[in-house]
Write an enzyme that holds these catalytic residues in place. Structure first.
Site, PDB file in Angstrom:
ATOM      1  N   ARG A 108      -0.399   2.905  -7.915  1.00 17.32           N
ATOM      2  CA  ARG A 108      -1.347   4.019  -7.757  1.00 17.32           C
ATOM      3  C   ARG A 108      -2.567   3.882  -8.670  1.00 17.32           C
ATOM      4  NH1 ARG A 108       0.631   7.272  -4.127  1.00 17.32           N
ATOM      5  NH2 ARG A 108      -0.465   9.175  -4.619  1.00 17.32           N
TER       6      ARG A 108
ATOM      7  N   SER B 171      -1.751   5.731   1.571  1.00 23.51           N
ATOM      8  CA  SER B 171      -2.953   4.896   1.606  1.00 23.51           C
ATOM      9  C   SER B 171      -3.010   4.178   2.948  1.00 23.51           C
ATOM     10  CB  SER B 171      -2.935   3.871   0.468  1.00 23.51           C
ATOM     11  OG  SER B 171      -2.947   4.528  -0.780  1.00 23.51           O
TER      12      SER B 171
ATOM     13  N   LEU C 212       0.874  -1.159   0.000  1.00 24.85           N
ATOM     14  CA  LEU C 212       0.000   0.000   0.000  1.00 24.85           C
ATOM     15  C   LEU C 212       0.917   1.216   0.000  1.00 24.85           C
ATOM     16  CD1 LEU C 212      -2.804  -0.681   2.660  1.00 24.85           C
ATOM     17  CD2 LEU C 212      -3.143  -0.227   0.236  1.00 24.85           C
ATOM     18  N   ASP C 213       0.579   2.206  -0.795  1.00 24.88           N
ATOM     19  CA  ASP C 213       1.376   3.427  -0.812  1.00 24.88           C
ATOM     20  C   ASP C 213       1.405   4.053   0.579  1.00 24.88           C
ATOM     21  OD1 ASP C 213       1.814   3.244  -3.582  1.00 24.88           O
ATOM     22  OD2 ASP C 213      -0.041   4.332  -4.004  1.00 24.88           O
ATOM     23  N   THR C 214       2.396   4.859   0.832  1.00 24.15           N
ATOM     24  CA  THR C 214       2.535   5.528   2.121  1.00 24.15           C
ATOM     25  C   THR C 214       1.300   6.356   2.447  1.00 24.15           C
ATOM     26  OG1 THR C 214       4.910   5.611   1.749  1.00 24.15           O
ATOM     27  CG2 THR C 214       4.063   7.040   3.468  1.00 24.15           C
TER      28      THR C 214
END
Length: 186
Positions: free
Chosen positions: A141, A45, A41-43
């Protein structure tokens, strides 16, 4: 015995155990050795992350060829339209690839949703709305790019479900190990 951990990743946490110097990492929350994230998961998110010490399971959960559905709660800028939902469901041309058809529906703000630090930016003149978006891919993303492409930029992104696993009642930063009985159903 195989370990599988469900973790509610807070906003701002990096999906790795090694320090990056700027952000907290999984090591700051999960004191269990030799487990690794099955996917990322992106930072910026939040939400469900699965960790395991089983390389085969990690590959199965993370690899796109297995098409494990992932459901996200997405707060977008503006009032989501039916046309935009239909576009998401048909697949969106993002330039470098066309997304697979998704399941998309408007939802109310999820019950029991925790506040985020820092808070989501709000503009008094622009409303926000929520959708549930289920995809079987997981490119970099992707959800943010999809909602932006149909005219509704993502403000907040929370992964709520991976396959049959959900956040349940895990608060941000909390984790739980699956029981022996739960592991039998994998």
């Amino acid at each position: 015995m195989r370990q599988v951990i469900l973790f509610n990743k807070p906003y701002g946490v990096v999906c790795q155990f090694s320090a990056d110097g700027k952000h907290p990492t999984l090591k700051d929350y999960i004191p269990i050795a030799d487990v690794y994230a099955a996917g990322r998961l992106d930072t910026d998110s939040e939400g469900l992350l699965i960790l395991t010490d089983d390389g085969r399971l990690q590959h199965q959960l993370a690899h796109p060829k297995h098409k494990l559905p992932k459901t996200y709660w997405v707060q977008v800028e503006g009032e989501m339209t039916e046309d935009a939902l239909v576009a998401l469901m048909r697949g969106v041309d993002l330039g470098d690839f066309v997304t697979a058809p998704a399941h998309a529906q408007s939802i109310a703000e999820p019950d029991g949703l925790w506040s985020r630090t820092p808070p989501v930016r709000f503009r008094l003149s622009v409303p926000t709305s929520w959708i549930a978006l289920t995809i079987t891919e997981g490119k970099n993303r992707q959800v943010r790019r999809m909602t932006a492409k149909v005219g509704f930029p993502t403000l907040r992104l929370i992964r709520a479900k991976i396959g049959n696993w959900t956040l349940d009642s895990l608060a941000p930063g909390q984790y739980r190990q699956l029981s022996v009985m739960e592991l039998k159903n994998i």
